[in-house]
Write a protein that holds these residues in place. Structure first.
Motif, short mmCIF file in Angstrom:
data_model
loop_
_atom_site.label_atom_id
_atom_site.label_comp_id
_atom_site.label_asym_id
_atom_site.label_seq_id
_atom_site.Cartn_x
_atom_site.Cartn_y
_atom_site.Cartn_z
N GLU A 106 -46.54 6.49 -6.96
CA GLU A 106 -45.24 7.08 -6.65
C GLU A 106 -44.44 7.38 -7.91
O GLU A 106 -43.76 8.38 -8.01
CB GLU A 106 -44.47 6.13 -5.73
N TYR A 107 -44.54 6.47 -8.88
CA TYR A 107 -43.69 6.63 -10.06
C TYR A 107 -44.49 7.08 -11.28
O TYR A 107 -44.10 6.78 -12.41
CB TYR A 107 -42.96 5.32 -10.36
N SER A 117 -39.85 13.34 -7.58
CA SER A 117 -39.17 13.10 -8.85
C SER A 117 -39.13 14.35 -9.72
O SER A 117 -38.53 14.34 -10.79
CB SER A 117 -39.82 11.95 -9.61
N SER A 164 -42.41 9.21 -13.83
CA SER A 164 -41.48 8.41 -14.61
C SER A 164 -42.23 7.53 -15.60
O SER A 164 -41.79 7.33 -16.74
CB SER A 164 -40.64 7.53 -13.69
N ASP A 194 -34.01 8.62 -4.89
CA ASP A 194 -34.31 10.04 -4.73
C ASP A 194 -33.04 10.81 -4.41
O ASP A 194 -32.30 10.46 -3.48
CB ASP A 194 -35.33 10.18 -3.60
N LEU A 254 -34.18 8.08 -11.67
CA LEU A 254 -35.04 7.56 -12.73
C LEU A 254 -35.40 8.67 -13.72
O LEU A 254 -35.32 8.48 -14.94
CB LEU A 254 -36.31 7.00 -12.08
N THR A 255 -35.76 9.84 -13.21
CA THR A 255 -36.16 10.92 -14.13
C THR A 255 -34.95 11.47 -14.87
O THR A 255 -35.07 11.84 -16.03
CB THR A 255 -36.90 12.04 -13.40
#
Lengths: 476, 209
Positions: B141-142, A69, B145, A188, A129-130
């Protein structure tokens, strides 16, 4: 489940900036109004240190961390440094303006720094998402900064318009992302890029259209530009300065990440859409700017036309093209921050120099700043040897190299039309009688920064190779 | 059985969503929106996403919708003003909406996202924990975010406070520390009052005369 601690080092500048913002916020809480200068100085230190950390983090290879990310590549490093330096300029210009208008609060600086954090997240985003979260972080800070001038009706209106339209654009962007996710099964960007060839073209292009729409809104490309003149005009100049400069660099990075890092396999599809956006922005922005008498609105339309050029670089679709577009985005931010800085220089408590008439006879009042203004306007118009000329020529060259000759011709014609309104300002500065004889009251730091900023436009214009090669090397 | 439950809740969801946009009274529309959220939470439960279903009810129904109802009830929304030009623009709006709907339906309709394109999801064991699965993903994993989302909330707080906090010197507010430190003597003053005959007894005496 085996979990490997991610490598935090690539994200050091972001982590440092976030910690600094939190510290500054707490310190600001205990400061009295008269010692608000500490917040300002600390914010500048935080920005410069972040730029330095980004610089020391430079790597020629692309590093990913946090499960993909976060991407650190040369483009991310260069753009982060550019964003930090430009926001330093923004803060210096804004300080006295805020003081004179009783808006000198710590929140301007903390929200500004949060916005910088959002831009940095966007610049090195590795998944949908980022990208989205960075964009929201930036946008939320900007909405709040515009609305901070509560007693002004135009500012509230600008904040409201920007907020509602921005929320719709974010929704549309998310809808497009959900389509791409539905087909490729991944958020991704690198994985999506690999999956594009085997994916369903119809749904992918459907998602692509929505994603481009969201990006075009954030950039302010025609026909998604409606918010720009009103927001630029309505916001206090200290905030216009902020929203008009660094976020465009971040928007370019977002476009690059989404379209090139994520959807490079769809290049033929997005090229067509971008060509339309580019032509409309260049032509429309330059023609409508002629009719403006308010210089903030004029610069807003001028921004729209510059955005058209940035998009043209991406349309070229080559590494050199992306480099040219990136160069243009940075150059635009330097010119834009100087242009709005001039408005702040001529404004004082109770007076806004926001009409072109207010620049009349600037040469008699201050020959030096008349010269700086001339440098800014010539550079925006694309007259050699100023910086804007090299940005335009780099983008046009790449468009021609990729076979978009007619697009380059449209660009040249549009900038010839655009030269008219820039020259009109120069005419007002040099050949008109001053209507306002008050001496310029701006403080020393604004004068110094603005002089440096104007000199940068001239100096980089005389020796453009360093900056251009740096930008192009980022994509090599 | 599960299919019937699914169809019942889906029907509820679609009907109440339609009611949200067609009903005249904004308060009723808000309540229909609550019903929509409830039905979609039920559908999520069927998907074994218990945590999300509960969060949907707690956050959206419990907090957001209540806030929304407050706003709707406090603001005097002039419906006639909002509806102006509705009939005039209706034909064009219908055409545009239908065209958009047809295009979106062609793309996202049954062909690409139909049931036949996806494998049936596996059932989880009875001891499967939705919360721990989510937590494991969120914090590994996130995590990046997740942290940015936290910063966005922080910006929300800063923005809300800076937009609403207004220091006015003449406002009257509580001083908690003084309230706590108060003593009986500060609040209560004992006043000596000379005794005297009651008023009505005097009146009575006068009447008798």
């Amino acid at each position: 489940m085996n979990f490997v601690t991610p490598d935090f080092m690539p994200a050091m500048p972001e982590i440092f900036l976030l910690s600094m913002v939190c510290v500054i916020m707490i310190i600001d809480l205990f400061l009295k109004d008269e010692s608000r200068g500490a917040t300002y100085v600390l914010s500048l230190i935080a920005l410069i240190a972040t730029a330095f950390l980004s610089f020391s983090n430079f790597s020629t290879e692309s590093i990913t961390t946090f499960n993909g990310s976060f991407i650190l590549d040369p483009m991310a490093t260069i753009l982060k440094i550019a964003i930090c330096i430009i926001v330093v300029g923004v803060f210096i210009y804004a300080k006295d303006y805020l003081k004179d208008r009783n808006m000198y609060k710590g929140e301007y600086f903390t929200l500004g720094l949060f916005g910088v954090l959002g831009m940095m997240v966007m610049v090195s985003a590795g998944n949908f998402l980022t990208v989205y979260l960075g964009l929201e972080l930036l946008s939320l800070s900007m909405y709040a900064m515009i609305a901070m001038q509560r007693d002004s009706i135009v500012a509230s209106e600008a904040a409201m318009k920007y907020f509602i339209l921005g929320a719709i654009a974010s929704g549309i962007l998310l809808y497009g992302m959900s389509m791409v996710y539905g087909v490729t099964g991944s958020l991704d960007l690198a994985t999506i890029n690999k999956a594009v060839s085997g994916a369903d073209r119809v749904v992918m292009s459907f998602g692509l259209v929505f994603i481009i729409l969201g990006v075009a809104f954030k950039l302010g490309a025609v026909p998604f530009h409606m918010w720009m003149p009103d927001v630029y005009h309505g916001s206090p100049t200290s905030v216009t300065l902020y929203i008009a400069s660094a976020p465009k660099i971040a928007a370019f990075a977002m476009m690059y990440r989404l379209l090139v890092d994520g959807l490079a396999g769809m290049q033929a599809d997005w090229q067509m859409i971008l060509i339309i956006l580019s032509v409309l922005s260049m032509v429309f922005g330059n023609i409508v700017a002629i009719a403006q008498t308010n210089i903030k609105r004029m610069l807003a339309y001028s921004t729209i036309s510059h955005v058209g050029f940035i998009i043209m670089g991406v349309v070229a679709g080559t590494q050199a093209g992306y480099g040219a577009a990136m160069f243009y985005a940075i150059v635009y931010a330097i010119m834009s921050v100087a242009g709005f800085g001039m408005i702040i220089l001529l404004s004082r408590a109770g007076f806004e120099a926001e009409n072109i008439e207010d620049f009349r006879g600037l040469n008699q009042r201050s020959p030096w700043f008349a010269f700086v203004m001339m440098a800014i306007m010539f550079s925006m118009a694309g007259v050699p040897p100023f910086l804007g000329f090299w940005a335009k020529i780099a983008v046009l060259q790449e468009a021609i190299n990729s076979g978009f000759l007619w697009l380059a011709i449209v660009g040249v014609m549009a900038s010839v039309i655009g030269a008219f309104y820039y020259l009109r300002v120069i005419k007002a500065v040099y050949f008109d009688k001053p209507t306002d004889e008050t001496p310029i009251q701006a403080s020393m730091d604004i004068r110094l920064t603005l002089s440096l900023n104007g000199m940068a436009i001239l100096a980089f214009g005389l020796y453009p190779t360093a900056l251009i090669t740096l930008c192009i090397s980022a994509f090599a | 059985m599960e299919t019937i439950v699914f169809y019942v809740f889906s029907a509820f969801m679609i009907l109440s969503a339609l009611m949200v946009i067609t009903v005249h009274n904004p308060v009723r529309a808000a309540f229909f929106l609550v019903l929509t959220f409830f039905s979609s939470a039920a559908v999520w439960l069927l998907l074994e996403a218990e945590f999300l279903a509960i969060i949907l009810i707690i956050v959206y129904v419990g907090a957001v919708m209540v806030l929304f109802l407050f706003v709707v009830m406090m603001l005097d929304v002039n419906l006639a003003e909002l509806k102006k030009g509705f009939v005039k623009n209706l034909p064009l709006a219908v055409i545009v909406a239908l065209a958009m709907f047809a295009m979106i339906f062609m793309v996202v309709g049954g062909e690409q996202f139909g049931v036949q394109n996806f494998a049936v999801p596996e059932r989880h064991a009875a001891d499967y924990s939705n919360v721990s699965a989510l937590g494991q993903l969120l914090y590994t994993e996130y995590v990046y975010s997740f942290e940015i989302a936290a910063v966005i909330l922080l910006v929300g707080i800063v923005a809300a406070i800076s937009l609403t906090l207004r220091r006015r010197p003449n406002t009257r507010h509580q001083k908690v520390e003084d309230q706590v430190a108060v003593k009986g003597a500060d609040r209560l003053r004992v006043v000596k009052v000379e005794s005297q005959p009651r008023k009505h007894t005097i009146d009575n005496a006068e009447v008798k005369k």
